[in-house]
Design a protein around this motif. Structure first.
Motif, mmCIF file in Angstrom:
data_model
loop_
_atom_site.group_PDB
_atom_site.id
_atom_site.type_symbol
_atom_site.label_atom_id
_atom_site.label_comp_id
_atom_site.label_asym_id
_atom_site.label_seq_id
_atom_site.Cartn_x
_atom_site.Cartn_y
_atom_site.Cartn_z
ATOM 1 N N THR A 61 15.855 -7.171 -58.681
ATOM 2 C CA THR A 61 15.732 -5.780 -58.877
ATOM 3 C C THR A 61 16.926 -5.699 -59.817
ATOM 4 O O THR A 61 17.945 -6.269 -60.083
ATOM 5 C CB THR A 61 15.994 -4.916 -57.473
ATOM 6 N N ALA A 62 16.651 -4.234 -60.460
ATOM 7 C CA ALA A 62 17.802 -3.960 -61.508
ATOM 8 C C ALA A 62 18.036 -2.652 -60.988
ATOM 9 O O ALA A 62 18.488 -1.643 -61.922
ATOM 10 C CB ALA A 62 17.115 -3.994 -62.776
ATOM 11 N N ASP A 63 18.186 -2.098 -59.835
ATOM 12 C CA ASP A 63 18.237 -0.917 -59.495
ATOM 13 C C ASP A 63 19.873 -0.525 -59.227
ATOM 14 O O ASP A 63 20.655 -1.552 -58.862
ATOM 15 C CB ASP A 63 17.697 -0.702 -57.858
ATOM 16 N N PRO A 64 20.396 0.587 -59.465
ATOM 17 C CA PRO A 64 21.823 0.725 -59.591
ATOM 18 C C PRO A 64 22.217 0.727 -58.090
ATOM 19 O O PRO A 64 23.544 0.419 -58.007
ATOM 20 C CB PRO A 64 21.799 2.093 -60.044
ATOM 21 N N GLY A 65 21.458 0.928 -57.257
ATOM 22 C CA GLY A 65 21.963 0.625 -55.577
ATOM 23 C C GLY A 65 22.164 -1.029 -55.311
ATOM 24 O O GLY A 65 22.665 -0.798 -54.053
ATOM 25 N N ALA A 66 21.633 -1.957 -55.912
ATOM 26 C CA ALA A 66 21.536 -3.212 -55.618
ATOM 27 C C ALA A 66 23.060 -3.872 -55.237
ATOM 28 O O ALA A 66 22.998 -5.003 -54.779
ATOM 29 C CB ALA A 66 20.844 -4.252 -56.925
ATOM 30 N N TRP A 67 24.124 -3.005 -55.750
ATOM 31 C CA TRP A 67 25.585 -3.664 -55.423
ATOM 32 C C TRP A 67 25.797 -3.791 -54.078
ATOM 33 O O TRP A 67 26.501 -4.544 -53.521
ATOM 34 C CB TRP A 67 26.471 -2.824 -56.192
ATOM 35 N N ASN A 88 31.044 -17.140 -65.926
ATOM 36 C CA ASN A 88 30.604 -16.176 -67.330
ATOM 37 C C ASN A 88 29.821 -14.719 -67.053
ATOM 38 O O ASN A 88 29.042 -14.214 -67.406
ATOM 39 C CB ASN A 88 29.192 -16.952 -68.091
ATOM 40 N N GLY A 89 30.791 -14.213 -66.020
ATOM 41 C CA GLY A 89 30.471 -12.860 -65.555
ATOM 42 C C GLY A 89 29.566 -12.579 -64.487
ATOM 43 O O GLY A 89 28.968 -11.583 -64.063
ATOM 44 N N ARG A 90 28.825 -14.006 -64.244
ATOM 45 C CA ARG A 90 27.921 -13.969 -63.053
ATOM 46 C C ARG A 90 28.635 -14.158 -62.014
ATOM 47 O O ARG A 90 29.208 -15.283 -61.605
ATOM 48 C CB ARG A 90 26.918 -14.685 -63.488
ATOM 49 N N LEU A 91 28.038 -13.530 -60.816
ATOM 50 C CA LEU A 91 28.359 -13.679 -59.231
ATOM 51 C C LEU A 91 27.309 -14.738 -58.688
ATOM 52 O O LEU A 91 26.046 -14.028 -58.829
ATOM 53 C CB LEU A 91 28.816 -12.682 -58.604
ATOM 54 N N MET A 92 27.439 -15.772 -58.030
ATOM 55 C CA MET A 92 26.637 -16.428 -57.350
ATOM 56 C C MET A 92 26.949 -16.790 -55.982
ATOM 57 O O MET A 92 28.236 -17.160 -55.773
ATOM 58 C CB MET A 92 26.238 -17.815 -58.036
ATOM 59 N N MET A 93 26.459 -16.255 -55.126
ATOM 60 C CA MET A 93 26.885 -16.610 -53.478
ATOM 61 C C MET A 93 25.903 -17.125 -52.726
ATOM 62 O O MET A 93 24.697 -16.698 -52.859
ATOM 63 C CB MET A 93 27.102 -14.973 -52.779
ATOM 64 N N THR A 112 25.599 -10.098 -65.378
ATOM 65 C CA THR A 112 27.102 -9.639 -65.759
ATOM 66 C C THR A 112 27.423 -7.948 -65.433
ATOM 67 O O THR A 112 26.281 -7.281 -65.646
ATOM 68 C CB THR A 112 27.398 -9.975 -67.289
ATOM 69 N N GLY A 113 28.472 -7.699 -65.515
ATOM 70 C CA GLY A 113 28.793 -6.280 -65.434
ATOM 71 C C GLY A 113 28.913 -5.510 -64.049
ATOM 72 O O GLY A 113 29.516 -6.454 -62.985
ATOM 73 N N ASN A 114 28.243 -4.549 -63.673
ATOM 74 C CA ASN A 114 28.325 -4.050 -62.409
ATOM 75 C C ASN A 114 27.398 -4.323 -61.220
ATOM 76 O O ASN A 114 27.203 -3.577 -60.356
ATOM 77 C CB ASN A 114 28.359 -2.613 -62.681
ATOM 78 N N HIS A 115 26.907 -5.767 -61.290
ATOM 79 C CA HIS A 115 25.944 -6.171 -60.289
ATOM 80 C C HIS A 115 24.817 -5.120 -59.962
ATOM 81 O O HIS A 115 24.237 -5.064 -58.841
ATOM 82 C CB HIS A 115 26.747 -6.025 -58.713
#
Length: 127
Positions: A61-67, A88-93, A112-115
């Motif tokens: 998803t690319a939804d703004p609430g996906a954080w 490289n700015g990507r978070l992996m959990m 990258t950016g704001n998740h």
């Protein structure tokens, strides 16, 4: 007395893990129903018994609430085995949980950016 305290502590620890785990499952299900996501589910069955062996679910998803996925993953990370890497700015959990009925692996990848670009993969191996 020590034994009772340890049993209570174990129960609270287990319930917290299951609660966050259920929260991730609910969030994936909810996002799969709304329009701004892609959801794929695959089931592997035993060819002889036809019982489910493994289920793989993938939500992108690319939804703004996906954080919110990131915060739920971090909450679950406190009560289970987890890893978190940034590259490289990507978070992996990655989270792993186990119950009497199944073993589960939860993976989260963000752009990258704001998740806001999130990919969640859930692998359920039935015991």
């Amino acid at each position: 007395m020590k034994r009772i305290v340890m049993i209570l502590f174990s129960m609270v620890f287990g319930l917290a893990s299951m609660s966050a785990q259920n929260e991730i499952d609910r969030m994936v299900e909810n996002y799969s129903l709304i329009g701004h996501s892609t959801f794929t589910s695959a089931v592997e069955r035993n060819p002889h018994t036809r019982k489910i062996v493994k289920v793989v679910k993938v939500l992108s998803t690319a939804d703004p609430g996906a954080w919110r996925f990131v915060s739920v993953f971090r909450k679950l990370a406190r009560s289970g085995s987890s890893t978190e890497t940034r590259e490289n700015g990507r978070l992996m959990m990655t989270l792993a949980t186990s119950s009497a009925r199944s073993n589960r692996i939860y993976m989260l990848q963000t752009g990258t950016g704001n998740h806001t670009n999130v990919k969640v993969t859930i692998i359920i191996k039935v015991k």
